[in-house]
Scaffold this motif. Sequence first.
Motif, PDB file in Angstrom:
ATOM      1  N   ARG A  22      38.800  12.396 -17.092  1.00  0.00           N
ATOM      2  CA  ARG A  22      38.981  11.125 -17.805  1.00  0.00           C
ATOM      3  C   ARG A  22      39.686  10.062 -16.969  1.00  0.00           C
ATOM      4  NH1 ARG A  22      37.820  11.757 -23.307  1.00  0.00           N
ATOM      5  NH2 ARG A  22      36.484  13.594 -23.485  1.00  0.00           N
TER       6      ARG A  22
ATOM      7  N   GLU B  81      37.983   6.580 -17.058  1.00  0.00           N
ATOM      8  CA  GLU B  81      38.210   5.703 -18.197  1.00  0.00           C
ATOM      9  C   GLU B  81      39.365   4.739 -17.924  1.00  0.00           C
ATOM     10  OE1 GLU B  81      38.698   8.080 -21.663  1.00  0.00           O
ATOM     11  OE2 GLU B  81      36.759   9.070 -21.461  1.00  0.00           O
ATOM     12  N   LEU B  82      40.379   5.234 -17.225  1.00  0.00           N
ATOM     13  CA  LEU B  82      41.494   4.362 -16.834  1.00  0.00           C
ATOM     14  C   LEU B  82      41.055   3.353 -15.783  1.00  0.00           C
ATOM     15  CD1 LEU B  82      44.337   7.051 -16.584  1.00  0.00           C
ATOM     16  CD2 LEU B  82      43.860   5.482 -18.484  1.00  0.00           C
TER      17      LEU B  82
ATOM     18  N   ALA C 250      37.999   2.258 -15.307  1.00  0.00           N
ATOM     19  CA  ALA C 250      37.047   1.307 -15.893  1.00  0.00           C
ATOM     20  C   ALA C 250      37.728   0.215 -16.687  1.00  0.00           C
ATOM     21  CB  ALA C 250      36.057   2.060 -16.772  1.00  0.00           C
ATOM     22  N   SER C 251      38.949   0.470 -17.143  1.00  0.00           N
ATOM     23  CA  SER C 251      39.664  -0.538 -17.914  1.00  0.00           C
ATOM     24  C   SER C 251      40.183  -1.682 -17.051  1.00  0.00           C
ATOM     25  CB  SER C 251      40.837   0.103 -18.662  1.00  0.00           C
ATOM     26  OG  SER C 251      41.801   0.628 -17.744  1.00  0.00           O
ATOM     27  N   SER C 252      40.242  -1.473 -15.744  1.00  0.00           N
ATOM     28  CA  SER C 252      40.768  -2.505 -14.854  1.00  0.00           C
ATOM     29  C   SER C 252      39.804  -2.916 -13.748  1.00  0.00           C
ATOM     30  CB  SER C 252      42.080  -2.025 -14.211  1.00  0.00           C
ATOM     31  OG  SER C 252      41.885  -0.806 -13.521  1.00  0.00           O
TER      32      SER C 252
ATOM     33  N   ARG D 185      26.362   3.261 -14.297  1.00  0.00           N
ATOM     34  CA  ARG D 185      27.200   2.560 -15.272  1.00  0.00           C
ATOM     35  C   ARG D 185      27.000   3.120 -16.682  1.00  0.00           C
ATOM     36  NH1 ARG D 185      24.747  -1.914 -13.077  1.00  0.00           N
ATOM     37  NH2 ARG D 185      23.931  -2.490 -15.143  1.00  0.00           N
TER      38      ARG D 185
ATOM     39  N   LEU E 173      30.534   6.948 -18.571  1.00  0.00           N
ATOM     40  CA  LEU E 173      31.476   7.083 -19.679  1.00  0.00           C
ATOM     41  C   LEU E 173      30.933   7.959 -20.810  1.00  0.00           C
ATOM     42  CD1 LEU E 173      32.828   3.421 -19.854  1.00  0.00           C
ATOM     43  CD2 LEU E 173      33.807   5.401 -18.682  1.00  0.00           C
TER      44      LEU E 173
END
Length: 217
Positions: A32, A35-36, A38-40, A197, A201
């Motif tokens: 995971r 996911e961190l 992809a947030s930035s 892409r 996720l």
Amino acid sequence: MTTYFFGFLFYLAAVLLGAALATSVVEEKQNRIVELIASSVPLRSLLVGKIVGSTLLALAQMALFCLVGIGGLVATGEQDFLADISSGLGWFLVFYVVGIAVLACLFAAAGALATRSEDIQSTTTPVNAITALVFIVGVTVSGNVREILSFIPLTSTVTMPARVLAGETAWWEPAAALGLSIAAAVLIVGASSRVYRRALLQTDRKLSFRQAMKLTD
């Protein structure tokens, strides 16, 4: 012999690169971490970074192999042979960069399709098959077939430098083949980036390339 040499180096680098790249992608997905990230960072930028880094690493490895080979020729007094192969070797490195960048994107997309490390073998099978086919076809064909394949992306990585080395090409042929390879690379990278892409996720199940293409960003 030179065709086999070019083909083997390309195949070896692609297989080692692909395994490492796909494994790193699925580990980020499984833990995971992605996911961190992809947030930035946009996923497209993350993919570009992986492709550039992997391609530069593969180029450095190939440059090292070539330097060792050149050193061996110089040490054994084969400078004349070195002069003969320099043009073919130069074109090989150019085609090699384009081919490795394409395969890096495909392997990254294949890694994104997996949800566990155990899935990597099945998701990367199509890309490994393409890589093996390029090697086998590239080192076995001759004559008109080799001439045709020297203009087809990926197979041209092996066959065009060998034709240049054999003195079988006009001045424009390597440039034309390189242009075709770059054009194909743009299309392949674009399609693979969409798969990457859309699948990265998705952590609930393993996907196929076709299933990933049907997802939305």
